[in-house]
Design an enzyme around this catalytic site. Structure first.
Site, PDB file in Angstrom:
ATOM      1  N   LYS A   9      12.776  11.571 -11.996  1.00 27.08           N
ATOM      2  CA  LYS A   9      12.330  12.217 -10.760  1.00 27.08           C
ATOM      3  C   LYS A   9      13.519  12.736  -9.937  1.00 27.08           C
ATOM      4  O   LYS A   9      14.665  12.341 -10.163  1.00 27.08           O
ATOM      5  CB  LYS A   9      11.490  11.221  -9.945  1.00 27.08           C
ATOM      6  CG  LYS A   9      10.142  10.878 -10.593  1.00 27.08           C
ATOM      7  CD  LYS A   9       9.308  10.011  -9.651  1.00 27.08           C
ATOM      8  CE  LYS A   9       7.938   9.702 -10.223  1.00 27.08           C
ATOM      9  NZ  LYS A   9       7.099   8.917  -9.272  1.00 27.08           N
ATOM     10  N   TYR A  49      -0.172  16.272 -10.314  1.00 27.48           N
ATOM     11  CA  TYR A  49      -0.718  15.034  -9.740  1.00 27.48           C
ATOM     12  C   TYR A  49      -2.140  15.225  -9.191  1.00 27.48           C
ATOM     13  O   TYR A  49      -2.552  14.493  -8.291  1.00 27.48           O
ATOM     14  CB  TYR A  49       0.202  14.523  -8.630  1.00 27.48           C
ATOM     15  CG  TYR A  49       1.412  13.753  -9.139  1.00 27.48           C
ATOM     16  CD1 TYR A  49       1.256  12.530  -9.807  1.00 27.48           C
ATOM     17  CD2 TYR A  49       2.699  14.207  -8.932  1.00 27.48           C
ATOM     18  CE1 TYR A  49       2.351  11.810 -10.251  1.00 27.48           C
ATOM     19  CE2 TYR A  49       3.813  13.487  -9.386  1.00 27.48           C
ATOM     20  CZ  TYR A  49       3.621  12.288 -10.040  1.00 27.48           C
ATOM     21  OH  TYR A  49       4.700  11.568 -10.475  1.00 27.48           O
ATOM     22  N   ASN A 112      10.736   6.436  -6.794  1.00 29.55           N
ATOM     23  CA  ASN A 112      10.856   5.354  -7.775  1.00 29.55           C
ATOM     24  C   ASN A 112      11.448   5.801  -9.117  1.00 29.55           C
ATOM     25  O   ASN A 112      11.204   5.186 -10.145  1.00 29.55           O
ATOM     26  CB  ASN A 112       9.506   4.645  -7.951  1.00 29.55           C
ATOM     27  CG  ASN A 112       8.397   5.598  -8.361  1.00 29.55           C
ATOM     28  OD1 ASN A 112       8.635   6.782  -8.574  1.00 29.55           O
ATOM     29  ND2 ASN A 112       7.184   5.089  -8.495  1.00 29.55           N
ATOM     30  N   HIS A 115       8.735   8.623 -13.977  1.00 35.35           N
ATOM     31  CA  HIS A 115       7.284   8.730 -14.168  1.00 35.35           C
ATOM     32  C   HIS A 115       6.968   8.520 -15.636  1.00 35.35           C
ATOM     33  O   HIS A 115       7.766   8.887 -16.502  1.00 35.35           O
ATOM     34  CB  HIS A 115       6.784  10.119 -13.751  1.00 35.35           C
ATOM     35  CG  HIS A 115       5.393  10.415 -14.248  1.00 35.35           C
ATOM     36  ND1 HIS A 115       4.264  10.019 -13.554  1.00 35.35           N
ATOM     37  CD2 HIS A 115       4.952  11.004 -15.391  1.00 35.35           C
ATOM     38  CE1 HIS A 115       3.186  10.376 -14.261  1.00 35.35           C
ATOM     39  NE2 HIS A 115       3.581  10.975 -15.372  1.00 35.35           N
ATOM     40  N   GLU A 126      -0.340  15.840 -19.631  1.00 34.88           N
ATOM     41  CA  GLU A 126       0.985  15.961 -19.005  1.00 34.88           C
ATOM     42  C   GLU A 126       1.992  16.642 -19.931  1.00 34.88           C
ATOM     43  O   GLU A 126       2.829  17.422 -19.480  1.00 34.88           O
ATOM     44  CB  GLU A 126       1.473  14.579 -18.581  1.00 34.88           C
ATOM     45  CG  GLU A 126       0.622  14.002 -17.447  1.00 34.88           C
ATOM     46  CD  GLU A 126       1.063  12.621 -17.001  1.00 34.88           C
ATOM     47  OE1 GLU A 126       1.979  12.033 -17.632  1.00 34.88           O
ATOM     48  OE2 GLU A 126       0.512  12.125 -16.007  1.00 34.88           O
TER      49      GLU A 126
HETATM   50  P1  GDP Z   1       2.652   5.273 -11.574  1.00 35.25           P
HETATM   51  O1  GDP Z   1       1.719   5.587 -12.722  1.00 35.25           O
HETATM   52  O2  GDP Z   1       3.308   3.928 -11.676  1.00 35.25           O
HETATM   53  O3  GDP Z   1       3.673   6.362 -11.333  1.00 35.25           O
HETATM   54  O4  GDP Z   1       1.771   5.185 -10.256  1.00 35.25           O
HETATM   55  P2  GDP Z   1       0.515   6.046  -9.742  1.00 35.25           P
HETATM   56  O5  GDP Z   1      -0.004   6.957 -10.829  1.00 35.25           O
HETATM   57  O6  GDP Z   1      -0.424   5.107  -9.089  1.00 35.25           O
HETATM   58  O7  GDP Z   1       1.143   6.954  -8.593  1.00 35.25           O
HETATM   59  C1  GDP Z   1       1.888   8.125  -8.884  1.00 35.25           C
HETATM   60  C2  GDP Z   1       3.102   8.159  -7.991  1.00 35.25           C
HETATM   61  O8  GDP Z   1       2.686   8.297  -6.641  1.00 35.25           O
HETATM   62  C3  GDP Z   1       3.954   6.890  -8.001  1.00 35.25           C
HETATM   63  O9  GDP Z   1       4.915   6.866  -9.046  1.00 35.25           O
HETATM   64  C4  GDP Z   1       4.621   6.927  -6.640  1.00 35.25           C
HETATM   65  O10 GDP Z   1       5.760   7.782  -6.680  1.00 35.25           O
HETATM   66  C5  GDP Z   1       3.546   7.562  -5.782  1.00 35.25           C
HETATM   67  N1  GDP Z   1       2.757   6.531  -5.088  1.00 35.25           N
HETATM   68  C6  GDP Z   1       1.772   5.761  -5.603  1.00 35.25           C
HETATM   69  N2  GDP Z   1       1.259   4.927  -4.677  1.00 35.25           N
HETATM   70  C7  GDP Z   1       1.945   5.187  -3.539  1.00 35.25           C
HETATM   71  C8  GDP Z   1       1.894   4.662  -2.226  1.00 35.25           C
HETATM   72  O11 GDP Z   1       1.088   3.774  -1.907  1.00 35.25           O
HETATM   73  N3  GDP Z   1       2.768   5.182  -1.299  1.00 35.25           N
HETATM   74  C9  GDP Z   1       3.653   6.178  -1.643  1.00 35.25           C
HETATM   75  N4  GDP Z   1       4.482   6.655  -0.690  1.00 35.25           N
HETATM   76  N5  GDP Z   1       3.745   6.689  -2.879  1.00 35.25           N
HETATM   77  C10 GDP Z   1       2.907   6.209  -3.821  1.00 35.25           C
END
Ligand code: GDP
Length: 143
Positions: A9, A49, A112, A115, A126
């Site tokens: 990222k 997304y 973080n 991805h 994707e």
């Molecule tokens: P992943 O599959 O572990 O990447 O998580 P998700 O698919 O649930 O979310 C996609 C991305 O959105 C995550 O990698 C984070 O960068 C972001 N994200 C998810 N949940 C949160 C949240 O509660 N707060 C914020 N600021 N970002 C989030």
């Protein structure tokens, strides 16, 4: 063999962590089947997304993902989807296990570092999103 989409990222690229993360990918036994440096537009980040549209973090997430270059990769290994998610660690770096990429390189739940696809269907979507129509090198090929 299974394939997954991985992204280094914008936070990690900005902090010059690309090489270190690529080394961890290779040390873990993944074959890199495709790789590009991309600067996403806001609209492209929203399309990628789309499943999160409407969630409170969606605007911040798509702004961040279009804030600078990212590296998109297709990784291949047996069980690649699960193995890459294991190497990344939990979404929130403060909850990610010791030794995982997000624990080591992530700075917040939003920023973080990496991805990874979460299921075969999302991996197919994707990979196609970033590598449409590209014939990827086959096992035993350039890898
Ligand atoms: P992943 O599959 O572990 O990447 O998580 P998700 O698919 O649930 O979310 C996609 C991305 O959105 C995550 O990698 C984070 O960068 C972001 N994200 C998810 N949940 C949160 C949240 O509660 N707060 C914020 N600021 N970002 C989030």
């Amino acid at each position: 063999m299974e394939r997954t989409l991985a992204i280094i990222k914008p936070d990690a690229v900005r902090r010059r962590l690309t090489g270190r993360i690529l080394a961890r990918i290779e040390e873990a036994g993944f074959q890199i089947r495709a790789m590009r440096l991309v600067q996403l537009t806001r609209t492209e980040a929203e399309g990628f997304y789309a499943v999160h549209r409407g969630k409170p973090f969606f605007p911040g997430l798509t702004e961040f993902m279009s804030s600078g270059p990212a590296v998109v990769l297709v990784l291949e290994a047996p069980g690649a989807i699960g193995r890459w998610r294991e190497l990344m660690g939990a979404t929130d770096p403060s909850k990610a296990a010791e030794g995982t990429l997000r624990r080591e390189y992530g700075t917040s739940i939003g920023e973080n570092a990496t991805h990874g696809s979460d299921a075969p269907e999302t991996a197919a979507f994707e990979i196609g999103y970033f590598f449409p129509g590209v014939e990827l090198a086959r096992a035993g090929g350039v890898g």
